[in-house]
Design a protein around this motif. Structure first.
Motif, short mmCIF file in Angstrom:
data_model
loop_
_atom_site.label_atom_id
_atom_site.label_comp_id
_atom_site.label_asym_id
_atom_site.label_seq_id
_atom_site.Cartn_x
_atom_site.Cartn_y
_atom_site.Cartn_z
N ASN A 1 0.83 -1.32 0.08
CA ASN A 1 -0.18 -0.10 0.09
C ASN A 1 0.95 1.24 -0.02
OD1 ASN A 1 -2.46 -1.44 -0.09
ND2 ASN A 1 -2.78 -1.12 2.40
N HIS A 2 1.94 1.25 0.67
CA HIS A 2 2.87 2.58 0.86
C HIS A 2 3.43 2.77 -0.38
CE1 HIS A 2 4.68 5.39 3.28
NE2 HIS A 2 6.11 5.02 2.87
N LYS A 3 3.74 1.75 -0.97
CA LYS A 3 4.69 1.67 -2.27
C LYS A 3 3.72 2.38 -3.41
CE LYS A 3 8.85 1.08 -0.59
NZ LYS A 3 9.87 1.92 -0.68
N PHE B 1 -6.32 8.70 16.54
CA PHE B 1 -7.44 8.66 15.20
C PHE B 1 -8.40 7.50 15.83
CE2 PHE B 1 -3.51 6.07 14.70
CZ PHE B 1 -3.92 4.86 14.38
N TRP B 2 -9.40 7.31 14.93
CA TRP B 2 -10.54 6.34 15.31
C TRP B 2 -9.98 5.04 15.01
CZ3 TRP B 2 -13.07 8.72 18.63
CH2 TRP B 2 -13.68 9.78 18.73
N HIS B 3 -10.35 4.04 15.71
CA HIS B 3 -9.79 2.61 15.64
C HIS B 3 -10.07 2.22 13.98
CE1 HIS B 3 -9.15 -1.58 16.66
NE2 HIS B 3 -8.53 -1.07 17.70
N ARG B 4 -10.99 2.51 13.50
CA ARG B 4 -11.44 2.07 12.10
C ARG B 4 -10.18 2.52 11.01
NH1 ARG B 4 -14.68 5.11 8.17
NH2 ARG B 4 -15.66 3.03 7.68
N TYR B 5 -9.60 3.32 11.43
CA TYR B 5 -8.66 3.80 10.51
C TYR B 5 -7.26 3.28 10.55
CZ TYR B 5 -12.09 7.28 9.19
OH TYR B 5 -13.08 8.19 8.74
N PHE B 6 -6.94 2.25 11.38
CA PHE B 6 -5.52 1.60 11.67
C PHE B 6 -5.04 1.31 10.18
CE2 PHE B 6 -5.62 0.40 16.16
CZ PHE B 6 -4.14 0.69 16.42
N PRO B 7 -5.80 0.50 9.44
CA PRO B 7 -5.06 0.20 8.25
C PRO B 7 -4.67 1.44 7.35
CG PRO B 7 -6.92 -1.20 8.39
CD PRO B 7 -7.17 0.07 9.36
N CYS B 8 -5.45 2.47 7.30
CA CYS B 8 -4.88 3.62 6.80
C CYS B 8 -3.78 4.23 7.44
CB CYS B 8 -6.14 4.68 6.85
SG CYS B 8 -7.57 4.12 5.90
N TYR B 9 -3.77 4.31 8.86
CA TYR B 9 -2.58 4.70 9.34
C TYR B 9 -1.23 3.90 9.01
CZ TYR B 9 0.30 6.11 13.28
OH TYR B 9 1.52 6.60 14.49
N PHE B 10 -1.35 2.65 8.96
CA PHE B 10 -0.12 1.95 8.67
C PHE B 10 0.54 1.83 7.20
CE2 PHE B 10 -1.24 -1.49 12.32
CZ PHE B 10 -0.68 -0.63 13.01
N THR C 1 -7.12 0.30 -0.81
CA THR C 1 -6.49 -0.58 -1.62
C THR C 1 -5.38 -0.07 -2.60
OG1 THR C 1 -8.03 0.17 -3.36
CG2 THR C 1 -8.97 -1.56 -1.88
N PRO C 2 -4.56 -1.11 -2.95
CA PRO C 2 -3.32 -0.69 -3.64
C PRO C 2 -3.87 0.15 -5.02
CG PRO C 2 -2.96 -3.12 -3.06
CD PRO C 2 -4.50 -2.41 -2.41
N PHE C 3 -2.80 1.10 -5.31
CA PHE C 3 -2.95 1.93 -6.33
C PHE C 3 -4.15 3.00 -6.62
CE2 PHE C 3 -1.00 -1.98 -7.61
CZ PHE C 3 0.17 -1.51 -8.18
N GLY C 4 -4.41 3.01 -5.17
CA GLY C 4 -5.36 4.15 -5.03
C GLY C 4 -5.08 5.26 -4.43
N LYS C 5 -5.85 5.90 -3.49
CA LYS C 5 -5.46 7.48 -3.25
C LYS C 5 -5.99 7.49 -1.71
CE LYS C 5 -6.06 10.13 -7.58
NZ LYS C 5 -6.79 11.17 -8.17
N LEU C 6 -4.88 7.94 -0.90
CA LEU C 6 -5.19 8.32 0.35
C LEU C 6 -4.84 9.40 0.55
CD1 LEU C 6 -5.69 6.87 3.17
CD2 LEU C 6 -3.41 5.89 3.37
N ALA D 1 -0.12 4.76 5.49
CA ALA D 1 0.81 6.14 5.40
C ALA D 1 1.77 6.30 5.94
CB ALA D 1 -0.47 7.04 5.49
N PHE D 2 1.57 6.00 7.26
CA PHE D 2 2.82 6.08 8.21
C PHE D 2 3.52 4.83 8.35
CE2 PHE D 2 -0.20 9.65 9.30
CZ PHE D 2 0.79 10.48 9.72
N PHE D 3 4.27 4.40 7.33
CA PHE D 3 4.66 2.95 7.39
C PHE D 3 5.96 2.75 8.26
CE2 PHE D 3 7.24 -0.34 5.26
CZ PHE D 3 6.29 -1.29 5.44
N LYS D 4 6.66 3.81 8.41
CA LYS D 4 7.72 3.35 9.36
C LYS D 4 7.84 4.72 10.65
CE LYS D 4 10.10 -0.10 7.71
NZ LYS D 4 10.48 -1.08 8.63
#
Length: 213
Positions: free
Chosen positions: A34-36, A58-67, A179-184, A69-72
């Motif tokens: 996702n990050h790449k 942030f709200w718990h539902r955004y965990f996958p978004c957080y990981f 999802t991969p290749f999307g926008k965040l 974007a903020f990958f390291k």
């Protein structure tokens, strides 16, 4: 009493390790892809100073978004739910660079873990907290994060995520997966210093950013 990771019986540990490594690495590579591949845009990144540590919320539902974007993470300490089913998360956050894990959450040695977290924040660590976790109710800000911020004197930074395309799973928090290749899009709020006198005013400001208003 539910079994904890740090006190699992010897016979359980081999199966626990297999579970943690398989699921932990699968999630790590998911967020790496996702990050790449995702086009990530940042709003409010100028609000952060490289010389300041923060409490990101942030709200718990955004965990996958957080990981995604903020990958390291550098010089981070996190409280992580200590029960067995979270073993993969312990491995995942280590792979992502979190230097210290404190076992604890609401109802699971939370008071002891909170005191340790405050001590680490005072020494310069940053952290991440979902104030409606670990089990809801969803998008209800519990006051614990305000207490931690007030005692440690570390500013809170609220985050909000918008992901297209994305999908959500059937869970208490309706967790959102980019999802991969999307926008965040990541919205970074203005850091807020909490005192025991401004709890109510701070709550309204935090909710405004965390709800994308």
């Amino acid at each position: 009493m539910p079994m904890r990771i740090d006190s699992a019986p010897l016979l359980v540990k081999p199966f626990l390790l297999i579970y943690a490594y398989v699921l932990g690495y699968l999630q790590y590579f998911q967020y790496w892809i996702n990050h790449k591949t995702i086009q990530i845009s940042w709003i409010g990144s100028e609000n952060l100073s490289p010389n300041q540590n923060y409490i990101f919320i942030f709200w718990h539902r955004y965990f996958p978004c957080y990981f995604s974007a903020f990958f390291k993470y550098k010089q981070h300490v996190w409280m992580v739910h200590p029960l067995l089913y979270m073993a993969h998360m312990w491995l995942l956050v280590r792979l992502l660079g979190v230097e210290k894990i404190i076992p604890g959450s609401a109802g699971n040695t939370g008071i002891k873990a909170t005191k340790e977290l405050i001590k680490d924040l005072k020494s310069g660590y940053s952290t991440m907290i979902c104030p409606d976790g670990p089990s809801g109710p969803p998008q209800v800000l519990k006051k614990g994060v305000l207490y931690i911020a007030a005692k440690s004197k570390v500013p809170i930074v609220p985050l909000y995520f918008t992901s297209k395309p994305s999908f959500q799973i059937w869970s208490w928090d309706k967790k959102l997966f980019p999802t991969p290749f999307g926008k965040l899009q990541v919205k970074i709020g203005v850091p807020i210093c909490v005192t025991e006198q401004n709890f109510d005013a701070v709550t309204n400001t935090l909710l405004s950013t965390m709800n994308g208003e």
